[in-house]
Enzyme design. Structure first.
Site, PDB file in Angstrom:
ATOM      1  N   GLY A  85      68.586 -19.672  89.656  1.00  0.00           N
ATOM      2  CA  GLY A  85      69.539 -19.318  90.459  1.00  0.00           C
ATOM      3  C   GLY A  85      71.049 -19.800  89.911  1.00  0.00           C
ATOM      4  O   GLY A  85      70.881 -20.880  89.284  1.00  0.00           O
ATOM      5  N   ARG A 120      65.114 -14.867  86.144  1.00  0.00           N
ATOM      6  CA  ARG A 120      63.836 -15.384  86.147  1.00  0.00           C
ATOM      7  C   ARG A 120      62.734 -14.708  85.398  1.00  0.00           C
ATOM      8  O   ARG A 120      62.724 -13.522  85.699  1.00  0.00           O
ATOM      9  CB  ARG A 120      63.564 -15.462  87.848  1.00  0.00           C
ATOM     10  CG  ARG A 120      64.543 -16.202  88.552  1.00  0.00           C
ATOM     11  CD  ARG A 120      64.113 -16.838  89.860  1.00  0.00           C
ATOM     12  NE  ARG A 120      64.795 -18.006  90.463  1.00  0.00           N
ATOM     13  CZ  ARG A 120      65.787 -17.582  91.472  1.00  0.00           C
ATOM     14  NH1 ARG A 120      66.063 -16.316  91.787  1.00  0.00           N
ATOM     15  NH2 ARG A 120      66.447 -18.396  91.748  1.00  0.00           N
ATOM     16  N   ASP A 133      65.132 -26.880  88.266  1.00  0.00           N
ATOM     17  CA  ASP A 133      63.950 -27.637  88.023  1.00  0.00           C
ATOM     18  C   ASP A 133      63.048 -26.758  87.008  1.00  0.00           C
ATOM     19  O   ASP A 133      62.261 -27.343  86.224  1.00  0.00           O
ATOM     20  CB  ASP A 133      63.489 -28.383  89.208  1.00  0.00           C
ATOM     21  CG  ASP A 133      62.946 -27.488  90.211  1.00  0.00           C
ATOM     22  OD1 ASP A 133      63.501 -26.458  90.307  1.00  0.00           O
ATOM     23  OD2 ASP A 133      62.050 -28.093  90.867  1.00  0.00           O
ATOM     24  N   THR A 171      72.544 -26.104  89.546  1.00  0.00           N
ATOM     25  CA  THR A 171      71.573 -25.259  90.679  1.00  0.00           C
ATOM     26  C   THR A 171      72.549 -25.871  92.134  1.00  0.00           C
ATOM     27  O   THR A 171      73.173 -27.092  92.087  1.00  0.00           O
ATOM     28  CB  THR A 171      70.470 -25.733  91.048  1.00  0.00           C
ATOM     29  OG1 THR A 171      70.018 -25.491  92.455  1.00  0.00           O
ATOM     30  CG2 THR A 171      70.114 -27.354  91.061  1.00  0.00           C
ATOM     31  N   ASP A 201      71.288 -26.527  95.050  1.00  0.00           N
ATOM     32  CA  ASP A 201      70.620 -27.030  95.876  1.00  0.00           C
ATOM     33  C   ASP A 201      70.416 -28.740  95.812  1.00  0.00           C
ATOM     34  O   ASP A 201      69.968 -29.486  96.493  1.00  0.00           O
ATOM     35  CB  ASP A 201      68.941 -26.695  95.441  1.00  0.00           C
ATOM     36  CG  ASP A 201      68.906 -25.286  95.545  1.00  0.00           C
ATOM     37  OD1 ASP A 201      69.540 -24.836  96.328  1.00  0.00           O
ATOM     38  OD2 ASP A 201      67.861 -24.855  94.941  1.00  0.00           O
ATOM     39  N   ASP A 226      68.653 -30.671  93.965  1.00  0.00           N
ATOM     40  CA  ASP A 226      67.321 -30.905  94.181  1.00  0.00           C
ATOM     41  C   ASP A 226      66.431 -31.552  92.794  1.00  0.00           C
ATOM     42  O   ASP A 226      65.481 -31.582  92.595  1.00  0.00           O
ATOM     43  CB  ASP A 226      66.369 -29.865  94.735  1.00  0.00           C
ATOM     44  CG  ASP A 226      66.540 -28.767  93.667  1.00  0.00           C
ATOM     45  OD1 ASP A 226      67.482 -28.625  92.802  1.00  0.00           O
ATOM     46  OD2 ASP A 226      65.728 -27.643  93.992  1.00  0.00           O
ATOM     47  N   ARG A 275      66.400 -24.397  98.962  1.00  0.00           N
ATOM     48  CA  ARG A 275      65.001 -24.361  98.637  1.00  0.00           C
ATOM     49  C   ARG A 275      64.211 -25.474  99.479  1.00  0.00           C
ATOM     50  O   ARG A 275      64.274 -25.362 100.773  1.00  0.00           O
ATOM     51  CB  ARG A 275      64.632 -24.394  97.223  1.00  0.00           C
ATOM     52  CG  ARG A 275      63.788 -23.872  96.574  1.00  0.00           C
ATOM     53  CD  ARG A 275      63.463 -23.624  95.272  1.00  0.00           C
ATOM     54  NE  ARG A 275      64.384 -22.674  94.609  1.00  0.00           N
ATOM     55  CZ  ARG A 275      64.067 -21.910  93.496  1.00  0.00           C
ATOM     56  NH1 ARG A 275      62.985 -21.957  93.136  1.00  0.00           N
ATOM     57  NH2 ARG A 275      64.945 -21.155  93.000  1.00  0.00           N
TER      58      ARG A 275
HETATM   59  P1  ADP Z   1      65.658 -22.687  88.758  1.00  0.00           P
HETATM   60  O1  ADP Z   1      65.607 -23.092  87.389  1.00  0.00           O
HETATM   61  O2  ADP Z   1      66.894 -22.474  89.409  1.00  0.00           O
HETATM   62  O3  ADP Z   1      65.009 -23.757  89.560  1.00  0.00           O
HETATM   63  P2  ADP Z   1      63.342 -20.924  88.577  1.00  0.00           P
HETATM   64  O4  ADP Z   1      62.427 -21.898  89.171  1.00  0.00           O
HETATM   65  O5  ADP Z   1      63.247 -19.558  89.037  1.00  0.00           O
HETATM   66  O6  ADP Z   1      64.816 -21.491  88.903  1.00  0.00           O
HETATM   67  O7  ADP Z   1      63.059 -20.960  86.949  1.00  0.00           O
HETATM   68  C1  ADP Z   1      63.793 -20.290  86.273  1.00  0.00           C
HETATM   69  C2  ADP Z   1      62.857 -19.895  85.196  1.00  0.00           C
HETATM   70  O8  ADP Z   1      62.566 -21.046  84.291  1.00  0.00           O
HETATM   71  C3  ADP Z   1      61.507 -19.041  85.303  1.00  0.00           C
HETATM   72  O9  ADP Z   1      61.950 -17.891  85.641  1.00  0.00           O
HETATM   73  C4  ADP Z   1      60.944 -19.129  84.160  1.00  0.00           C
HETATM   74  O10 ADP Z   1      61.566 -18.227  83.037  1.00  0.00           O
HETATM   75  C5  ADP Z   1      61.385 -20.733  83.710  1.00  0.00           C
HETATM   76  N1  ADP Z   1      60.246 -21.366  84.167  1.00  0.00           N
HETATM   77  C6  ADP Z   1      60.169 -22.078  85.535  1.00  0.00           C
HETATM   78  N2  ADP Z   1      58.860 -22.618  85.488  1.00  0.00           N
HETATM   79  C7  ADP Z   1      58.246 -22.604  84.164  1.00  0.00           C
HETATM   80  C8  ADP Z   1      57.268 -23.047  83.881  1.00  0.00           C
HETATM   81  N3  ADP Z   1      56.259 -23.963  84.451  1.00  0.00           N
HETATM   82  N4  ADP Z   1      56.747 -22.990  82.564  1.00  0.00           N
HETATM   83  C9  ADP Z   1      57.745 -22.288  81.743  1.00  0.00           C
HETATM   84  N5  ADP Z   1      58.715 -21.795  82.235  1.00  0.00           N
HETATM   85  C10 ADP Z   1      59.186 -22.013  83.516  1.00  0.00           C
HETATM   86  O1  F6P Z   2      67.925 -22.492  93.678  1.00  0.00           O
HETATM   87  C1  F6P Z   2      69.106 -21.727  94.187  1.00  0.00           C
HETATM   88  C2  F6P Z   2      68.549 -21.074  95.490  1.00  0.00           C
HETATM   89  O2  F6P Z   2      69.957 -20.316  95.979  1.00  0.00           O
HETATM   90  C3  F6P Z   2      67.978 -21.465  96.636  1.00  0.00           C
HETATM   91  O3  F6P Z   2      68.836 -22.294  97.476  1.00  0.00           O
HETATM   92  C4  F6P Z   2      67.346 -20.433  97.270  1.00  0.00           C
HETATM   93  O4  F6P Z   2      66.005 -20.764  97.862  1.00  0.00           O
HETATM   94  C5  F6P Z   2      67.015 -19.337  96.217  1.00  0.00           C
HETATM   95  O5  F6P Z   2      67.869 -19.908  95.082  1.00  0.00           O
HETATM   96  C6  F6P Z   2      67.160 -17.958  96.246  1.00  0.00           C
HETATM   97  O6  F6P Z   2      66.845 -17.196  95.595  1.00  0.00           O
HETATM   98  P1  F6P Z   2      67.078 -15.684  95.095  1.00  0.00           P
HETATM   99  O7  F6P Z   2      68.314 -15.504  94.051  1.00  0.00           O
HETATM  100  O8  F6P Z   2      65.852 -15.260  94.506  1.00  0.00           O
HETATM  101  O9  F6P Z   2      67.507 -15.044  96.457  1.00  0.00           O
END
Ligand code: ADP
Ligand code: F6P
Length: 319
Positions: free
Chosen positions: A11, A72, A103, A125, A127, A129, A171
């Site tokens: 995000g 993502r 994360d 982010t 969040d 978090d 989240r």
């Molecule tokens: P954020 O970084 O905001 O928490 P996501 O959880 O969607 O967002 O993670 C972003 C991207 O990081 C994912 O689409 C994926 O490409 C990569 N990613 C997340 N978790 C893993 C994992 N366990 N192993 C490898 N890549 C990951």
């Molecule tokens: O991690 C940032 C965030 O905006 C969260 O607060 C929310 O749960 C999520 O991303 C929403 O994701 P999307 O972009 O898939 O709607």
């Protein structure tokens, strides 16, 4: 270190651009080239990259979103996806990576580090978090957006003497609800880190109404549940007209606050400094106003909670 790669992932958050600018300018200042990878790990797999010069980051410090775009990528979670990404990193002559994201993005950054690519994570982010940092880039702007919305809703809530439920993002974390609820003077704040009792919540609202309160604002973190369901429960128990607002993605956009721009600039500079010192597998955080570099592994294996003293304070002040 001759070439650094940079990407934004997950995000987006206000201040990501300021962080990109800081990385590009700090690197070039030190004679290092920067390659910008588009759309996070998806772009790394596709080899979608371009060299970034000083002008490529001009006029972006005040802009929300990310000029590198974000995505993502499910493919990056697979071994073949990661191997392709690493091969492209070598192909592009990249010797160190900066990953800006949440994360999930840190998990990807950790994998790159384990595969021998010196990688630094920056916490981007809304969040807030991520463990081992007091603040993430974008959180401050997001809570300011939320309190602006609360203030506006408060005006109409007072005029109509209504109860308002406002659902905010975060989240699984309650930080946005907690900080914005305290700063916005909400009557109740529901966060996933603290159990709540609907009967007690309603009693508090009724006590306030008996004292002559003209409106009530209840802030609900998305990690607790749907604002509409909470609103319906309150309406059923009180018989009051209750309105619900889901703030949604407006919380993710907008010009970053001075705090986020400064944080992003400091962290971006530190990321380059760490790579120049030969460090990899680190995540930059800020604790007590001081920047820190922690092992990404440690960050990913740590637990975090919002500052719960704020929860107690908000409860007292909204008595
Ligand atoms: P954020 O970084 O905001 O928490 P996501 O959880 O969607 O967002 O993670 C972003 C991207 O990081 C994912 O689409 C994926 O490409 C990569 N990613 C997340 N978790 C893993 C994992 N366990 N192993 C490898 N890549 C990951
Ligand atoms: O991690 C940032 C965030 O905006 C969260 O607060 C929310 O749960 C999520 O991303 C929403 O994701 P999307 O972009 O898939 O709607």
């Amino acid at each position: 270190m001759k070439t650094i790669g940079i990407l934004t992932s997950g995000g987006d958050s206000p201040g990501m651009n300021a962080a990109i600018r800081a990385v590009v300018r700090s690197a070039i200042y030190n004679g290092i080239e920067v390659v910008g990878i588009k759309r996070g790990y998806a772009g790394l797999i596709a080899g979608d990259a371009r060299k970034m010069d000083l002008g490529s980051v001009a006029d972006i410090i005040h802009r929300g979103g990310t000029i590198l775009y974000t995505a993502r990528s499910e493919e990056f979670k697979t071994e073949i996806g990661q191997e392709t990404a690493v091969a492209n990193i070598h192909e592009l002559g990249i010797e160190g990576m900066v990953v800006i994201g949440g994360d999930g993005s840190y998990r990807g950054a950790n994998l790159l580090a384990q595969k021998g690519i010196p990688t630094i994570g920056l916490p981007g982010t809304i969040d807030n978090d991520i463990p081992c940092t007091d603040f993430t880039i974008g959180f401050d702007t997001a809570i300011n957006t939320v309190i602006d919305a609360i203030d506006r809703i408060r005006d109409t809530a007072t005029s109509h003497e209504r109860t308002y439920v406002i659902e905010v993002m975060g989240r699984n974390a309650g930080d946005i609800a907690l900080w914005a609820g305290l700063a916005g003077g909400a009557e109740s704040i529901l966060i996933p880190e603290e159990k709540y009792d609907m009967d007690q919540l309603v009693e508090k609202l009724q006590r306030g109404a008996a004292r002559g309160k003209k409106h009530s604002i209840i802030l609900v973190a998305e990690g607790v549940g749907k604002g509409f369901e909470i609103g319906e429960q309150i309406r059923e128990k009180t018989g009051w007209e209750t309105r619900v607002t889901v703030l949604g993605h407006i919380q993710r956009g907008g010009s970053p606050s001075a705090f986020d721009r400064t944080l992003a600039s400091r962290m971006g500079f530190m990321a380059v400094d760490l790579l120049m010192k030969g460090e990899g597998g680190k995540a930059v955080g800020i604790k007590g106003g001081v920047l820190q570099a922690n092992d990404i592994d440690r960050v990913l294996n740590s637990q975090r909670k919002p500052d719960m003293s704020l929860y107690g304070l908000a409860s007292i002040l909204s008595i």
